[in-house]
Design a protein around this motif. Structure first.
Motif, mmCIF file in Angstrom:
data_model
loop_
_atom_site.group_PDB
_atom_site.id
_atom_site.type_symbol
_atom_site.label_atom_id
_atom_site.label_comp_id
_atom_site.label_asym_id
_atom_site.label_seq_id
_atom_site.Cartn_x
_atom_site.Cartn_y
_atom_site.Cartn_z
ATOM 1 N N SER A 224 -8.432 1.972 -7.875
ATOM 2 C CA SER A 224 -7.835 3.251 -8.042
ATOM 3 C C SER A 224 -6.345 3.282 -8.339
ATOM 4 C CB SER A 224 -8.232 4.212 -6.749
ATOM 5 O OG SER A 224 -7.702 4.119 -6.217
ATOM 6 N N GLU A 225 -5.472 2.251 -7.192
ATOM 7 C CA GLU A 225 -4.268 1.451 -7.382
ATOM 8 C C GLU A 225 -3.840 0.979 -8.629
ATOM 9 O OE1 GLU A 225 -1.838 3.118 -5.801
ATOM 10 O OE2 GLU A 225 -3.122 4.921 -5.024
ATOM 11 N N GLY A 226 -4.563 0.481 -9.134
ATOM 12 C CA GLY A 226 -3.850 -0.345 -9.785
ATOM 13 C C GLY A 226 -3.320 -2.174 -10.405
ATOM 14 N N LEU A 227 -3.680 -1.920 -8.548
ATOM 15 C CA LEU A 227 -2.992 -3.970 -7.733
ATOM 16 C C LEU A 227 -3.586 -4.662 -8.414
ATOM 17 C CD1 LEU A 227 -3.078 -2.346 -4.030
ATOM 18 C CD2 LEU A 227 -1.005 -2.565 -5.835
ATOM 19 N N ALA A 228 -2.908 -5.463 -8.715
ATOM 20 C CA ALA A 228 -3.288 -6.613 -9.755
ATOM 21 C C ALA A 228 -2.550 -7.811 -9.462
ATOM 22 C CB ALA A 228 -3.130 -6.489 -11.143
ATOM 23 N N SER A 229 -2.609 -9.351 -10.067
ATOM 24 C CA SER A 229 -2.207 -10.234 -9.426
ATOM 25 C C SER A 229 -1.237 -10.634 -9.541
ATOM 26 C CB SER A 229 -3.360 -11.591 -10.063
ATOM 27 O OG SER A 229 -2.146 -13.058 -9.149
ATOM 28 N N PRO A 230 0.507 -10.940 -8.742
ATOM 29 C CA PRO A 230 -0.147 -11.951 -7.290
ATOM 30 C C PRO A 230 0.231 -10.910 -6.426
ATOM 31 C CG PRO A 230 2.567 -11.808 -8.732
ATOM 32 C CD PRO A 230 1.428 -11.523 -9.565
ATOM 33 N N SER A 231 -0.858 -10.529 -5.754
ATOM 34 C CA SER A 231 -0.948 -9.836 -4.270
ATOM 35 C C SER A 231 -1.967 -10.369 -3.237
ATOM 36 C CB SER A 231 -2.333 -8.752 -5.055
ATOM 37 O OG SER A 231 -1.022 -7.428 -5.897
ATOM 38 N N VAL A 232 -1.195 -10.656 -2.281
ATOM 39 C CA VAL A 232 -1.370 -10.601 -0.878
ATOM 40 C C VAL A 232 -2.465 -9.555 -0.301
ATOM 41 C CG1 VAL A 232 -1.018 -11.786 1.421
ATOM 42 C CG2 VAL A 232 0.219 -12.391 -0.803
ATOM 43 N N ILE A 233 -3.565 -9.723 0.493
ATOM 44 C CA ILE A 233 -4.058 -8.587 0.798
ATOM 45 C C ILE A 233 -4.793 -9.548 2.668
ATOM 46 C CG2 ILE A 233 -6.851 -8.026 1.625
ATOM 47 C CD1 ILE A 233 -7.217 -8.839 -1.352
ATOM 48 N N VAL A 234 -4.300 -8.211 3.263
ATOM 49 C CA VAL A 234 -3.621 -8.256 4.643
ATOM 50 C C VAL A 234 -5.003 -7.605 5.468
ATOM 51 C CG1 VAL A 234 -2.112 -8.497 6.453
ATOM 52 C CG2 VAL A 234 -1.818 -9.633 4.431
ATOM 53 N N VAL A 235 -5.925 -7.904 6.174
ATOM 54 C CA VAL A 235 -6.536 -7.869 6.989
ATOM 55 C C VAL A 235 -6.529 -7.981 8.476
ATOM 56 C CG1 VAL A 235 -9.052 -7.089 7.437
ATOM 57 C CG2 VAL A 235 -8.746 -7.996 5.117
ATOM 58 N N GLY A 236 -6.301 -6.806 8.939
ATOM 59 C CA GLY A 236 -7.047 -7.022 10.610
ATOM 60 C C GLY A 236 -5.954 -5.309 11.283
ATOM 61 N N ASP A 237 -5.796 -5.871 12.927
ATOM 62 C CA ASP A 237 -4.884 -4.376 13.429
ATOM 63 C C ASP A 237 -3.811 -4.259 13.140
ATOM 64 O OD1 ASP A 237 -7.348 -3.472 14.150
ATOM 65 O OD2 ASP A 237 -7.752 -4.221 15.842
ATOM 66 N N VAL A 238 -2.674 -4.855 13.357
ATOM 67 C CA VAL A 238 -1.601 -5.739 12.754
ATOM 68 C C VAL A 238 -1.015 -4.179 11.972
ATOM 69 C CG1 VAL A 238 -0.810 -7.402 13.625
ATOM 70 C CG2 VAL A 238 -1.331 -7.458 11.455
ATOM 71 N N VAL A 239 -1.572 -4.174 10.940
ATOM 72 C CA VAL A 239 -1.814 -3.184 9.664
ATOM 73 C C VAL A 239 -1.919 -1.292 10.065
ATOM 74 C CG1 VAL A 239 -2.463 -2.303 7.463
ATOM 75 C CG2 VAL A 239 -3.083 -4.377 7.798
#
Length: 253
Positions: A224-239
């Motif tokens: 939906s946001e049209g995000l593409a490479s190069p991207s980093v995905i961060v998963v966790g409570d710090v977000v």
């Protein structure tokens, strides 16, 4: 034979001001630069006017210069006495194939030095005002690739999800946008759907974009946001701290 030297230089995530002094000195002393696709023009501009600059693009999912050809170029130039800088986005030893190149050159008797750079996974969360580790939220961090080498085993996302949950780890996923749906499904086997996630595209650059969502909506948000490479995905409570950091910036302004 006047054998030269090869230096693998981490150019950082893109912002030229994030270059280390050692990286800058190496670039300024090069007679030949072999430049990756994600290195910004402002970084390359630090090279001497007499230096030859050869672009050897390497980007996941795109047509790239064969790795064997790049290694052959470095070897030939070093044997001709050149001061070769292999300029890589981020850090050469974090998903930059630096290990392969060092092994190849050392086996051929070529002197190699590695200059670390700021990796995009670190720059991405820093740009959002949050850390990768936090005594209350994350006791460690794991850097992963979502784009496994052809024929290689992909990460065991289910096991990683369980480890992240039980050990309170932040997961930082490089080159994961194209595989986001599969990564999301497998991480959900061990992490709750409300786990916070940030996707940061072109970290540290003027055109950086990001979105904050949850694991349950990861693939949907990327689309939906049209995000593409190069991207980093961060998963966790710090977000969870991204909203507070943004609010603090607004108050400061």
């Amino acid at each position: 034979m006047n054998t030269g030297k090869v230096t693998l230089v981490g150019a950082g995530p893109g912002d030229p001001e994030l270059l280390t002094l050692k990286a800058l000195k190496a670039i300024q002393s090069a007679s030949l630069l072999l430049v990756d696709d994600l290195v910004s023009r402002e970084v390359v501009d630090h090279a001497p006017k007499t230096a030859r600059v050869v672009y050897v693009g390497k980007r996941g999912g795109c047509k790239s210069t064969p790795q064997a050809f790049i290694e052959k170029l470095m070897l030939m130039a070093a044997r001709e006495g050149e001061s070769v800088v292999r300029l890589k986005g981020g850090d050469p030893f974090i998903f930059g194939r630096g290990g392969e190149e060092v092994e190849h050159l050392r086996a051929a008797g070529i002197e190699v030095e590695v200059v670390n750079g700021i990796t995009s996974g670190l720059a991405a969360v820093t740009s959002l005002g949050v850390p990768l580790t936090h005594r209350d939220h994350a006791q460690g961090v794991v850097f992963l690739t979502g784009h496994a080498r052809s024929g290689a085993d992909a990460p065991d996302w289910k096991a990683l999800a369980a480890a992240a949950r039980d050990a309170h780890l932040t997961l930082v996923i490089y080159m994961g946008v194209r595989s986001a749906g599969r990564i999301q499904r497998e991480l959900l086997a061990g992490l709750p759907p409300q786990t916070p996630v940030a996707i940061v595209q072109r970290a540290s650059m003027p055109d950086q974009r990001h979105a904050v969502t949850t694991l349950g909506h990861l693939a949907e948000t990327i689309a939906s946001e049209g995000l593409a490479s190069p991207s980093v995905i961060v998963v966790g409570d710090v977000v969870r701290g991204v909203a507070a950091a943004a609010a603090a910036r607004v108050r400061a302004a």
